[in-house]
Motif scaffolding. Structure first.
Motif, PDB file in Angstrom:
ATOM      1  N   PHE A  89       0.972  -1.796  -0.123  1.00 51.94           N
ATOM      2  CA  PHE A  89      -0.098   0.143  -0.737  1.00 51.94           C
ATOM      3  C   PHE A  89       0.736   1.704  -0.152  1.00 51.94           C
ATOM      4  N   GLU A  90      -0.126   2.430  -0.611  1.00 51.04           N
ATOM      5  CA  GLU A  90       1.090   3.127  -0.660  1.00 51.04           C
ATOM      6  C   GLU A  90       0.746   4.404  -0.554  1.00 51.04           C
ATOM      7  N   ILE A  91       0.858   5.165   0.641  1.00 51.96           N
ATOM      8  CA  ILE A  91      -0.115   6.899   1.723  1.00 51.96           C
ATOM      9  C   ILE A  91      -0.654   7.331   0.281  1.00 51.96           C
ATOM     10  N   SER A  92      -1.455   8.057   0.431  1.00 47.74           N
ATOM     11  CA  SER A  92      -1.757   9.581  -0.744  1.00 47.74           C
ATOM     12  C   SER A  92      -1.364  10.494   0.021  1.00 47.74           C
ATOM     13  N   ASP A  93      -1.256  11.302  -1.147  1.00 48.13           N
ATOM     14  CA  ASP A  93      -0.384  12.644  -0.400  1.00 48.13           C
ATOM     15  C   ASP A  93      -1.664  13.549   0.217  1.00 48.13           C
ATOM     16  N   LYS A  94      -2.719  13.197  -0.661  1.00 54.29           N
ATOM     17  CA  LYS A  94      -3.633  14.156   0.986  1.00 54.29           C
ATOM     18  C   LYS A  94      -3.488  13.376   2.275  1.00 54.29           C
ATOM     19  N   ARG A  95      -3.647  11.899   2.988  1.00 51.56           N
ATOM     20  CA  ARG A  95      -3.593  12.059   3.337  1.00 51.56           C
ATOM     21  C   ARG A  95      -2.074  12.490   4.375  1.00 51.56           C
ATOM     22  N   LEU A  96      -1.339  12.294   3.720  1.00 53.41           N
ATOM     23  CA  LEU A  96       0.233  12.775   4.232  1.00 53.41           C
ATOM     24  C   LEU A  96      -0.231  14.024   4.722  1.00 53.41           C
ATOM     25  N   ARG A  97      -0.465  14.569   3.650  1.00 52.72           N
ATOM     26  CA  ARG A  97      -0.360  16.426   4.459  1.00 52.72           C
ATOM     27  C   ARG A  97      -1.637  16.439   5.474  1.00 52.72           C
ATOM     28  N   GLN A  98      -2.815  15.724   5.796  1.00 55.20           N
ATOM     29  CA  GLN A  98      -3.334  15.212   6.683  1.00 55.20           C
ATOM     30  C   GLN A  98      -2.712  15.157   7.702  1.00 55.20           C
ATOM     31  N   ASN A  99      -1.726  14.494   7.917  1.00 50.14           N
ATOM     32  CA  ASN A  99      -1.036  14.187   9.042  1.00 50.14           C
ATOM     33  C   ASN A  99      -0.090  14.661   9.708  1.00 50.14           C
ATOM     34  N   LEU A 100       0.450  15.171   8.587  1.00 47.90           N
ATOM     35  CA  LEU A 100       1.743  17.027   8.980  1.00 47.90           C
ATOM     36  C   LEU A 100       0.565  18.104   9.251  1.00 47.90           C
ATOM     37  N   CYS A 101      -0.907  18.441   9.399  1.00 44.88           N
ATOM     38  CA  CYS A 101      -1.696  19.814   9.667  1.00 44.88           C
ATOM     39  C   CYS A 101      -2.118  18.649  11.385  1.00 44.88           C
ATOM     40  N   LYS A 102      -1.852  17.463  11.605  1.00 44.57           N
ATOM     41  CA  LYS A 102      -2.212  16.773  12.757  1.00 44.57           C
ATOM     42  C   LYS A 102      -1.052  17.148  13.378  1.00 44.57           C
ATOM     43  N   VAL A 103       0.347  16.604  13.287  1.00 40.40           N
ATOM     44  CA  VAL A 103       1.141  16.887  14.743  1.00 40.40           C
ATOM     45  C   VAL A 103       1.725  19.224  14.468  1.00 40.40           C
ATOM     46  N   LEU A 104       1.172  19.955  13.551  1.00 38.35           N
ATOM     47  CA  LEU A 104       1.125  20.826  13.599  1.00 38.35           C
ATOM     48  C   LEU A 104      -0.069  21.514  15.410  1.00 38.35           C
ATOM     49  N   ARG A 105      -1.343  20.193  14.712  1.00 37.63           N
ATOM     50  CA  ARG A 105      -1.966  20.748  15.137  1.00 37.63           C
ATOM     51  C   ARG A 105      -2.100  20.381  16.942  1.00 37.63           C
ATOM     52  N   LYS A 106      -1.593  18.652  17.100  1.00 42.62           N
ATOM     53  CA  LYS A 106      -1.417  18.276  17.817  1.00 42.62           C
ATOM     54  C   LYS A 106      -0.246  18.176  19.369  1.00 42.62           C
ATOM     55  N   LYS A 107       0.752  18.906  18.252  1.00 40.42           N
ATOM     56  CA  LYS A 107       1.706  19.461  19.076  1.00 40.42           C
ATOM     57  C   LYS A 107       2.606  18.321  19.936  1.00 40.42           C
ATOM     58  N   ASP A 108       2.577  19.015  21.111  1.00 41.04           N
ATOM     59  CA  ASP A 108       3.038  17.541  22.084  1.00 41.04           C
ATOM     60  C   ASP A 108       2.589  16.273  22.305  1.00 41.04           C
ATOM     61  N   ARG A 109       0.857  16.628  22.407  1.00 35.94           N
ATOM     62  CA  ARG A 109       0.498  15.884  21.757  1.00 35.94           C
ATOM     63  C   ARG A 109       0.689  14.094  21.128  1.00 35.94           C
ATOM     64  N   PHE A 110       1.342  14.972  19.610  1.00 41.34           N
ATOM     65  CA  PHE A 110       1.449  14.268  19.215  1.00 41.34           C
ATOM     66  C   PHE A 110       1.278  12.601  18.736  1.00 41.34           C
ATOM     67  N   GLY A 111       1.392  11.591  18.678  1.00 47.37           N
ATOM     68  CA  GLY A 111       1.390  10.494  19.137  1.00 47.37           C
ATOM     69  C   GLY A 111       0.789   9.644  20.163  1.00 47.37           C
ATOM     70  N   SER A 112       0.413  10.272  20.850  1.00 46.19           N
ATOM     71  CA  SER A 112      -0.614  10.029  21.910  1.00 46.19           C
ATOM     72  C   SER A 112      -1.877   9.586  22.074  1.00 46.19           C
ATOM     73  N   SER A 113      -2.265   8.667  22.250  1.00 42.82           N
ATOM     74  CA  SER A 113      -3.795   7.632  22.346  1.00 42.82           C
ATOM     75  C   SER A 113      -4.478   7.541  23.739  1.00 42.82           C
ATOM     76  N   GLU A 114      -5.735   7.013  23.235  1.00 41.35           N
ATOM     77  CA  GLU A 114      -5.826   6.944  24.720  1.00 41.35           C
ATOM     78  C   GLU A 114      -5.988   5.162  24.807  1.00 41.35           C
ATOM     79  N   ILE A 115      -5.225   5.095  23.919  1.00 39.63           N
ATOM     80  CA  ILE A 115      -5.218   2.610  23.984  1.00 39.63           C
ATOM     81  C   ILE A 115      -5.912   2.501  24.980  1.00 39.63           C
TER      82      ILE A 115
END
Ligand code: ARG
Length: 581
Positions: A89-115
């Motif tokens: 599977f190759e990830i789409s550019d759109k998805r990669l860009r969305q993730n970039l926004c997510k990093v910038l939005r979540k900042k020090d919580r990027f990577g965290s979860s509730e599992i």
């Protein structure tokens, strides 16, 4: 998480294709080979038998099916098949860009979860023995344990860090005897562990001259166990003073515990544990001692009460597990203890199973290897004693200072010192956490403190470099009076190197989950090292600020995301970063 989404899509495709067939477990993982997409699944291969079809055929069918699923276009830019039946599977550019926004939005919580929500994990780490110096094994336990603590915490678990100090046992008789005869309170107050070690050594010397001392020491132990006021007082004092020393180390390392429930805490529970095991016929008397037979597990018996009536480390560990299950409500218990105790934990876990303790609690020995010196021998000083932590840190800091001086001579002495301390400490921790804990690890000063290669300074430096770049950018743009509020156009990130960085960024949450699942912090180290390497390649070959204005902006945000992710990763390893280096 992408790997989970991909799994779902595959399951959906299979359901459409084969209706109710039950698919064996399959994986969706990062392919080891380059050019095989971002994710690969073995689903076609594992189901070949069940479907009685050729894996390539199945892969083809699944691929075609996935092609018709609407979400497909959002997530992938391509799905291909490869011998002997992989689906890539190759990830789409759109998805990669969305993730970039997510990093910038979540900042020090990027990577965290509730599992891990609502799940209690008890982590048993450090656990030095009172009145004795922490050796390198305790140091490793402390560093690995704290990192696991951070990782589980980031995943939403309720983590309880418990320092199971060795504060009970026959050694106290000797110490109490020695303290009563030769102890010097003032000296102990100044240098607790060092002085206590001296007392211990003195006791062993004197015993050679006078064998009766053994008997006297036993008597002191007995009186301690009978809660004799004076002995309890001395014992408490020795613990308090030892902790003073340990706490200094913990403070330097930035380590914290929620509980310090040492072996003595469980003393009152031991007779019940043993009697209960006897009554239920799980334990038996054997030549005056009490043991749990473990033939069934191909293990020798677990001794839980000695002929002289004394309980042991083993008995305490049974009581401890029970306490953690019942009172702390642990769903998982991790024992971060050196390889040497592997057999103890095998026997403990087998005994707990027989006793029905921790039936619904996952228990695991988080073992780790030795630290080897430069020549591959056990790491120790020339005199053969184990290395003291403060000396280790001192040396590391000194070397780091020299390196900083070379790299950045213009800094003030105060700044250099501060940097050297963070780099020196980071190097020690990273050396431990970047190598697979299951193997013996090498201790190599040059490699540890190098600003190139897989080392803490390299990562810390990459982080600082990005920060100065961003600052420089901000200054330049303020001068140009350009509105920095308008959104960057991430569609401008078209270069292969930029894409590689984006692909790596999206995998961070999975790297953390993998590290937690296998209790292997080095998976996070490996991840950030790869990210930093990709970034540095990009940095050294591509103009960032000097590129066209909109491109510059997109690249700066990309750089920022890398910095955020490196910092989050290092935080999980307990390693500090600096904005300037
Ligand atoms: N104090 C022990 C030692 O230094 C380690 C204790 C580990 N924890 C445990 N629950 N057994 O070897």
């Amino acid at each position: 998480m992408l790997n989970k989404e991909i799994k779902e899509i595959i399951n959906k495709a299979i359901k459409d294709l084969y209706q109710d067939i039950e698919i064996p477990n399959f994986v969706v993982e990062w392919p080891k080979q380059k050019g095989r997409g971002d994710y690969a699944s073995n689903v076609a291969m594992v189901s070949a038998g069940k479907l009685n079809q050729n894996p390539m055929e199945i892969a083809e069918k699944i691929r075609n099916k996935i092609d018709t699923i609407a979400e497909y276009k959002e997530i992938f830019s391509g799905v291909t098949i490869a011998n002997p039946g992989f689906i890539n599977f190759e990830i789409s550019d759109k998805r990669l860009r969305q993730n970039l926004c997510k990093v910038l939005r979540k900042k020090d919580r990027f990577g965290s979860s509730e599992i891990g929500k609502e799940k209690v994990v008890v982590i048993d780490y450090s656990a030095p023995n009172i009145a004795k110096p922490m050796h390198i094994g305790h140091l490793r336990s402390t560093i690995i344990g704290q990192s696991l603590y951070n990782i589980y915490n980031f995943l939403g678990y309720k983590v309880i860090g418990d320092n199971h100090i060795g504060d009970w046992g026959t050694q106290f008789g000797k110490l109490i005897y020695a303290y009563k005869h030769w102890g010097n309170k003032k000296e102990i107050d100044k240098n607790p562990i060092e002085e206590m070690t001296k007392l211990y050594v003195r006791f062993h010397k004197e015993v050679e001259k006078n064998k009766d001392l053994e008997e006297f020491a036993r008597h002191e132990t007995k009186r301690l166990q009978e809660k004799n006021t004076e002995n309890i007082k001395i014992w408490k004092y020795l613990i308090k003073e030892s902790l003073k020393d340990y706490n200094k180390i913990y403070k330097t390392l930035g380590v914290k515990f929620d509980y310090v429930l040492g072996e003595s805490f469980y003393d009152g529970m031991l007779s019940r544990v043993v009697n209960d095991a006897l009554e239920r016929k799980i334990a038996t008397k054997s030549e005056g001692a009490i043991v749990i037979a473990l033939d069934k597990y191909n293990l020798s018996a677990f001794l839980i009460k000695k002929t002289d009536g004394a309980y042991l480390y083993t008995t305490t560990d049974i009581a401890t597990a029970k306490y953690r299950e019942e009172k702390l409500r642990a769903k998982k218990i991790l024992y971060v203890v050196a390889n040497e105790q592997a057999l103890h934990f095998q026997k403990l876990f087998a005994s707990l199973e027989l006793l029905g303790i921790c039936r619904n609690t996952q228990i695991e020995h988080i073992k780790f290897g030795m630290v080897l010196g430069e020549e591959g021998k056990k790491f120790s000083t020339r005199k053969g004693e184990t290395v003291k932590l403060d000396e280790l840190i001192k040396k590391s800091t000194e070397i780091a200072k020299k390196v900083v001086e070379e790299k950045n001579p213009k800094l003030s002495n105060k700044e250099k010192k501060k940097i050297a301390k963070i780099v020196g400490l980071g190097a020690i921790k990273y050396n431990d956490l970047s190598q697979n804990r299951l193997t013996d690890i090498a201790f190599n000063w040059d490699k540890m403190l190098s600003f190139e290669g897989n080392s803490a300074p390299y990562l810390q430096y990459t982080y600082a470099r990005i920060n100065s770049l961003v600052e420089k950018y901000n200054r330049a743009y303020r001068l140009n009076r350009i509105n920095i509020l308008d959104k960057p156009d991430f569609g401008l990130l078209k270069e292969d190197m930029e894409k590689d960085i984006l692909r790596q960024l999206i995998k961070f949450p999975e790297a953390i989950e993998n590290a937690a699942r296998e209790n292997l912090p080095h998976l996070i180290a490996l991840y950030i090292y790869e990210l930093a390497s990709l970034y540095n390649n990009f940095y050294s070959s591509t103009p960032i600020i000097k590129s066209e204005m909109q491109v510059a902006k997109a690249r700066i945000y990309l750089s920022k995301s890398v910095a955020i992710t490196i910092k989050n990763g290092l935080d999980l390893l307990g390693i500090d970063t600096l904005k300037k280096m």
